[in-house]
Design an enzyme around this catalytic site. Structure first.
Site, PDB file in Angstrom:
ATOM      1  CB  SER A 237      -0.858   0.018   1.268  1.00 21.43           C
ATOM      2  OG  SER A 237      -1.521   1.264   1.403  1.00 21.43           O
TER       3      SER A 237
ATOM      4  CE1 TYR B 172      -4.661  -2.033   5.149  1.00 25.53           C
ATOM      5  CE2 TYR B 172      -3.217  -0.188   4.634  1.00 25.53           C
ATOM      6  CZ  TYR B 172      -4.103  -1.178   4.222  1.00 25.53           C
ATOM      7  OH  TYR B 172      -4.412  -1.296   2.892  1.00 25.53           O
TER       8      TYR B 172
HETATM    9  N1  LIG Z   1      -8.797  -0.137  -1.499  1.00 28.23           N
HETATM   10  C1  LIG Z   1      -7.709   0.587  -1.259  1.00 28.23           C
HETATM   11  O1  LIG Z   1      -7.708   1.830  -1.342  1.00 28.23           O
HETATM   12  C2  LIG Z   1      -6.416  -0.112  -0.919  1.00 28.23           C
HETATM   13  C3  LIG Z   1      -5.249   0.676  -0.846  1.00 28.23           C
HETATM   14  C4  LIG Z   1      -4.057   0.063  -0.535  1.00 28.23           C
HETATM   15  C5  LIG Z   1      -4.009  -1.310  -0.313  1.00 28.23           C
HETATM   16  N2  LIG Z   1      -5.164  -2.042  -0.365  1.00 28.23           N
HETATM   17  C6  LIG Z   1      -5.047  -3.480  -0.119  1.00 28.23           C
HETATM   18  O2  LIG Z   1      -5.657  -4.177  -1.176  1.00 28.23           O
HETATM   19  C7  LIG Z   1      -6.028  -5.488  -0.727  1.00 28.23           C
HETATM   20  C8  LIG Z   1      -7.436  -5.796  -1.182  1.00 28.23           C
HETATM   21  O3  LIG Z   1      -8.325  -4.909  -0.509  1.00 28.23           O
HETATM   22  P1  LIG Z   1      -9.642  -4.299  -1.195  1.00 28.23           P
HETATM   23  O4  LIG Z   1      -9.494  -2.835  -1.169  1.00 28.23           O
HETATM   24  O5  LIG Z   1      -9.929  -4.999  -2.448  1.00 28.23           O
HETATM   25  O6  LIG Z   1     -10.700  -4.646  -0.040  1.00 28.23           O
HETATM   26  P2  LIG Z   1     -11.949  -5.640   0.040  1.00 28.23           P
HETATM   27  O7  LIG Z   1     -12.442  -5.490   1.423  1.00 28.23           O
HETATM   28  O8  LIG Z   1     -12.879  -5.383  -1.095  1.00 28.23           O
HETATM   29  O9  LIG Z   1     -11.313  -7.083  -0.192  1.00 28.23           O
HETATM   30  C9  LIG Z   1     -10.540  -7.729   0.783  1.00 28.23           C
HETATM   31  C10 LIG Z   1     -10.886  -9.214   0.741  1.00 28.23           C
HETATM   32  O10 LIG Z   1      -9.997  -9.898   1.631  1.00 28.23           O
HETATM   33  C11 LIG Z   1     -10.746 -10.880   2.303  1.00 28.23           C
HETATM   34  N3  LIG Z   1     -10.077 -11.277   3.551  1.00 28.23           N
HETATM   35  C12 LIG Z   1      -9.959 -10.557   4.699  1.00 28.23           C
HETATM   36  N4  LIG Z   1      -9.313 -11.280   5.627  1.00 28.23           N
HETATM   37  C13 LIG Z   1      -9.002 -12.477   5.055  1.00 28.23           C
HETATM   38  C14 LIG Z   1      -8.347 -13.649   5.506  1.00 28.23           C
HETATM   39  N5  LIG Z   1      -7.879 -13.746   6.763  1.00 28.23           N
HETATM   40  N6  LIG Z   1      -8.205 -14.676   4.649  1.00 28.23           N
HETATM   41  C15 LIG Z   1      -8.685 -14.603   3.380  1.00 28.23           C
HETATM   42  N7  LIG Z   1      -9.340 -13.530   2.907  1.00 28.23           N
HETATM   43  C16 LIG Z   1      -9.496 -12.474   3.736  1.00 28.23           C
HETATM   44  C17 LIG Z   1     -12.102 -10.225   2.553  1.00 28.23           C
HETATM   45  O11 LIG Z   1     -13.117 -11.188   2.836  1.00 28.23           O
HETATM   46  C18 LIG Z   1     -12.322  -9.497   1.231  1.00 28.23           C
HETATM   47  O12 LIG Z   1     -13.009 -10.291   0.302  1.00 28.23           O
HETATM   48  C19 LIG Z   1      -5.811  -5.477   0.787  1.00 28.23           C
HETATM   49  O13 LIG Z   1      -4.580  -6.089   1.099  1.00 28.23           O
HETATM   50  C20 LIG Z   1      -5.759  -3.984   1.123  1.00 28.23           C
HETATM   51  O14 LIG Z   1      -5.043  -3.758   2.303  1.00 28.23           O
HETATM   52  C21 LIG Z   1      -6.357  -1.470  -0.667  1.00 28.23           C
END
Ligand SMILES: NC(=O)c1ccc[n+]([C@@H]2O[C@H](COP(=O)([O-])OP(=O)(O)OC[C@H]3O[C@@H](n4cnc5c(N)ncnc54)[C@H](O)[C@@H]3O)[C@@H](O)[C@H]2O)c1
Length: 283
Positions: free
Chosen positions: A140, A153
């Site tokens: 991130s 985080y």
């Molecule tokens: N959306 C943003 O702005 C952003 C920015 C930087 C990083 N991220 C990272 O991107 C990745 C995806 O996030 P997203 O934004 O798509 O969010 P999201 O909430 O849509 O998806 C995250 C998914 O991870 C699953 N999950 C959570 N804990 C889990 C576990 N223990 N085992 C298996 N699955 C699990 C959830 O059920 C969900 O389906 C994450 O690592 C998040 O930290 C997101």
């Protein structure tokens, strides 16, 4: 011809947001995908949508041995393992470091850092033996600079970037590449989840997020899951065979610094104030 023709991928956190869109795009580019998540309803629905090139496996990335089930399915049902995208995540603890609980801290580190470690280790054990593979970790912008997310985080994401580098250095010698993607603000349900929403309510928060993130970066729109999926396609494909150990920020320029349009506005206002004050003193 797709960029991922005849490649076999495993994606964690693939029932929602970035992971789900990446699963769709990977299949469109010719890959098979094993969708891993805790959310069985959404994971199974996505596997059904994607048809014979996808399957769903319940995987809690914090559990040792869990991702191996998905890797085994990829090898035995689809015919191999070329890409593992360690992407699952939660929002982490929000608020002052004085209030972060040990339970919250441990959970964030487990889902992000331990989950990525277990994913790299499991993928590496298969890929080193075969002499090829691409491991992609979702870090991130919060792992690159302070203040884009909470303390645990941000620390976990910084550690993922470093683990990416150490693993890339070792595994690269065996033909296995390890890279990290650092998303900026991407319109997904993770922000709704941070606000305490779940399920369909969290999914319903996407449009709001898209609106509220549209002015955060020099590129004046919110990041979308497809932006990250495109980066993952590049890193998973043979277009990037000399790219190893990198942190690729996909953030619209967010990490270049303070927004030019804001700093110029402040500069003009500040200079006008100085001029007015000096002229008033002279009068
Ligand atoms: N959306 C943003 O702005 C952003 C920015 C930087 C990083 N991220 C990272 O991107 C990745 C995806 O996030 P997203 O934004 O798509 O969010 P999201 O909430 O849509 O998806 C995250 C998914 O991870 C699953 N999950 C959570 N804990 C889990 C576990 N223990 N085992 C298996 N699955 C699990 C959830 O059920 C969900 O389906 C994450 O690592 C998040 O930290 C997101």
């Amino acid at each position: 011809m797709g960029l991922l023709d005849s490649k076999h991928a495993v994606i964690t956190g693939a029932a929602s947001g970035i992971g789900a869109e990446t699963a769709r795009r990977f299949v469109a580019e010719g890959a098979t995908v094993v969708i891993c998540d805790l959310d069985d309803d959404r994971g199974e629905a996505l596997a059904k949508e994607l048809g014979e090139h996808a399957a769903y496996v319940h995987v809690d990335v914090t559990e040792e041995g869990a991702i191996e089930r998905a890797i085994n399915l990829s090898i035995h049902e689809f015919g191999g393992l070329d890409i593992v995208f360690n992407n699952a995540g939660n929002p982490g603890s929000i608020g002052s470091i004085l209030d972060v609980t040990v339970e919250g801290f441990d959970r964030t580190i487990a889902v992000h850092l331990k989950g990525v470690f277990l994913g790299i280790r499991a993928a590496g054990r298969v890929m080193v033996a075969q002499g090829s593979g691409s491991i992609i970790n979702t870090a991130s912008v919060a792992g690159m600079q302070a203040n884009f997310a909470g303390h645990d985080y941000s620390a976990a994401k910084a550690a993922i970037i470093h683990l990416t580098e150490t693993a890339a250095n070792e595994l690269g010698e065996s033909g296995v590449r390890v890279n990290a993607i650092c998303p900026g603000f991407i319109a997904t349900p993770i922000f709704g989840r941070a606000a305490g929403l779940e399920g369909d309510q969290a999914q319903a928060s996407i449009a709001l997020m898209e609106m509220s993130a549209s002015e955060a970066a020099p590129i004046r729109r919110s990041g979308m899951p497809s932006d990250i999926a495109e980066a993952a396609i590049f890193l998973g494909s043979d277009r990037s065979t000399f790219v190893n150990g990198q942190r690729l920020a996909v953030d619209g320029g967010l990490t270049t610094g303070r927004l030019w349009r804001d700093s110029m506005k402040n500069a003009h206002e500040g200079l006008a104030l100085i001029k007015a004050a000096v002229e008033a003193a002279d009068a």
